[in-house]
Motif scaffolding. Structure first.
Motif: not given
Length: 430
Positions: A157-158, A185-186, A196-200, A205-206
């Motif tokens: 969906a993302y 973005l990733t 990088e902030r791993t959670a995002q 998020y890829a």
């Protein structure tokens, strides 16, 4: 048309409690100088201006000075929010920034509301920039779907939402213009820089590089801190961070990307090195081996792995030799192993306070006979005092750490942060 691509400034980021604002100022001054020397038509800043959504006043002042100085070169300056930035705050400053020649885009917008930015180069060529600030998954996928759907469904969906947004923003690309995309973005198969902030940044998020249109002359990305080109139908590049934000990025190459393109020719990308800022290095060795390296480290910030067992005062020995050591650790190969566990019951399980203290030290990878002896002396004093009553000799003996052990394994304190004040980035000749 010539433009600079940069991202991930992370202004305000500290390293082990040490302020790096002066370094960040010099890096941004160098970027301004490059923009002026190369006479670029635009500067694209692909997100993460700040390291936190609530940056300090000095950090904000530095970013404002840098953006105004870039605008002062005659270039169009276009900036989007990254996952570390506060999108609403950037949007709140849009009118002021626009008056200064800087376009800020905090939240995702439609093309008509500012999601597409147009400008004309010094030579008269038109350019179109589709801008996609960082979009959190929780805004892309409704909360109910996050709960009810599988992770794969939410990822899909993302992915689809970003495709739809980009299709809407790039639907007006012109054949007679240089068409650009800027996003934070990733991209799948991208190599992480280290900070990088791993959670995002993880799989949810890829997105694949194929979400970008083939008719884009160049895609300027932010978020991954390592300079890299992604395999895609159009030129897709991460500029990387211009300054390593932590020791995980010490091997990265810090650059800005100079891009040249026309409506009828592919983009040509040249990496221009950023030389400002102190290098980050990791050293390993015994104290004597580290002493032999003291003349080779210069002003580099250091992470040190000591290849000796822990002992009282070891950290101070290392920092006396290497004052720029911000982190000192025992190499895992030399850490005292933790053996055994406390018996739960049975005869003979009672242990003396000294034995319990040694067991505790073992869990902290500390093995030092001097510390054992000091504990024994203190214990003797306390037990004598408990039988004979308090005396001036024993009173307060446990009121604080002894000078023999104080800070032996402590890390850098907040006192190392230093002043954040410094010279501004001038808008002329910076």
């Amino acid at each position: 048309m010539r433009f600079l691509h940069t991202a991930d400034w992370h202004v305000g980021k500290t390293l082990k409690g040490h302020s790096r604002l002066d370094e960040q100022r010099e890096v941004l001054r160098e970027i301004v100088r490059i923009a002026r020397e190369q006479e670029v038509d635009a500067v694209l800043v692909a997100g993460d201006l700040y390291d936190t959504a609530a940056p300090s006043a000095p950090a904000q002042q530095l970013v404002v000075q840098a953006l105004m100085a870039l605008a002062g070169t005659g270039a169009q300056v276009i900036v989007i929010a990254g996952n570390h930035d506060h999108a609403a705050t950037l949007d709140a400053y849009r009118p002021f920034a626009g008056a200064a020649g800087v376009t800020l885009v905090g939240a995702v917008r439609t093309a008509e509301q500012g999601g597409v930015v147009g400008f004309t180069s010094r030579s008269g060529e038109p350019a179109t920039v589709a801008v996609l600030p960082f979009l959190s998954q929780r805004y892309a996928v409704r909360a109910a779907e996050l709960v009810a759907n599988t992770p794969a469904e939410n990822t899909g969906a993302y992915d689809q939402l970003l495709r739809d947004v980009l299709a809407s923003l790039t639907g007006g690309f012109r054949t007679d213009a240089v068409n650009l995309v800027m996003a934070h973005l990733t991209v799948l198969n991208g190599t992480f820089g280290g900070g990088e902030r791993t959670a995002q940044s993880i799989f949810e998020y890829a997105v694949p590089a194929t979400i970008f249109p083939a008719d884009a002359h160049y895609v300027a990305l932010g978020h991954l801190h390592r300079r890299q080109k992604m395999a895609a139908p159009s030129p897709v590049h991460y500029s990387g961070a211009p300054l390593a934000v932590d020791f995980g990025e010490q091997e990265n190459t810090n650059v800005v990307c100079l891009v040249e393109a026309t409506p009828t020719t592919p983009a040509r990308v040249t990496d221009i090195p950023i030389t400002a800022g102190r290098r980050l290095r990791t050293l390993r060795g015994t104290v004597s081996e580290l002493a032999a390296l003291t003349d080779t480290v210069g002003e580099d910030f250091l992470r040190v792995w000591v290849r000796e067992p822990a002992r009282a005062g070891l950290r101070e020995e290392v920092t006396d030799l290497l004052p720029n050591a911000l982190e000192v650790r025992i190499d895992p190969d030399f850490a005292t192993p933790v053996t055994g566990s406390r018996p739960s019951s049975g005869p003979g399980v009672e242990r003396s306070p000294s034995e319990l203290f040694r067991e505790y030290c073992a869990t902290r990878t500390v093995a030092d006979p001097r510390l054992d002896a000091l504990f024994a002396r203190l214990h003797d004093r306390v037990t004598e005092g408990s039988l004979a009553g308090p005396s001036s000799e024993t009173e307060g003996s446990l009121a604080g750490p002894s000078s023999e052990t104080e800070g032996s394994l402590a890390g850098p304190s907040s006192e190392t942060e230093g002043s954040l004040a410094g010279p501004s980035i001038e808008t002329g000749g910076a």
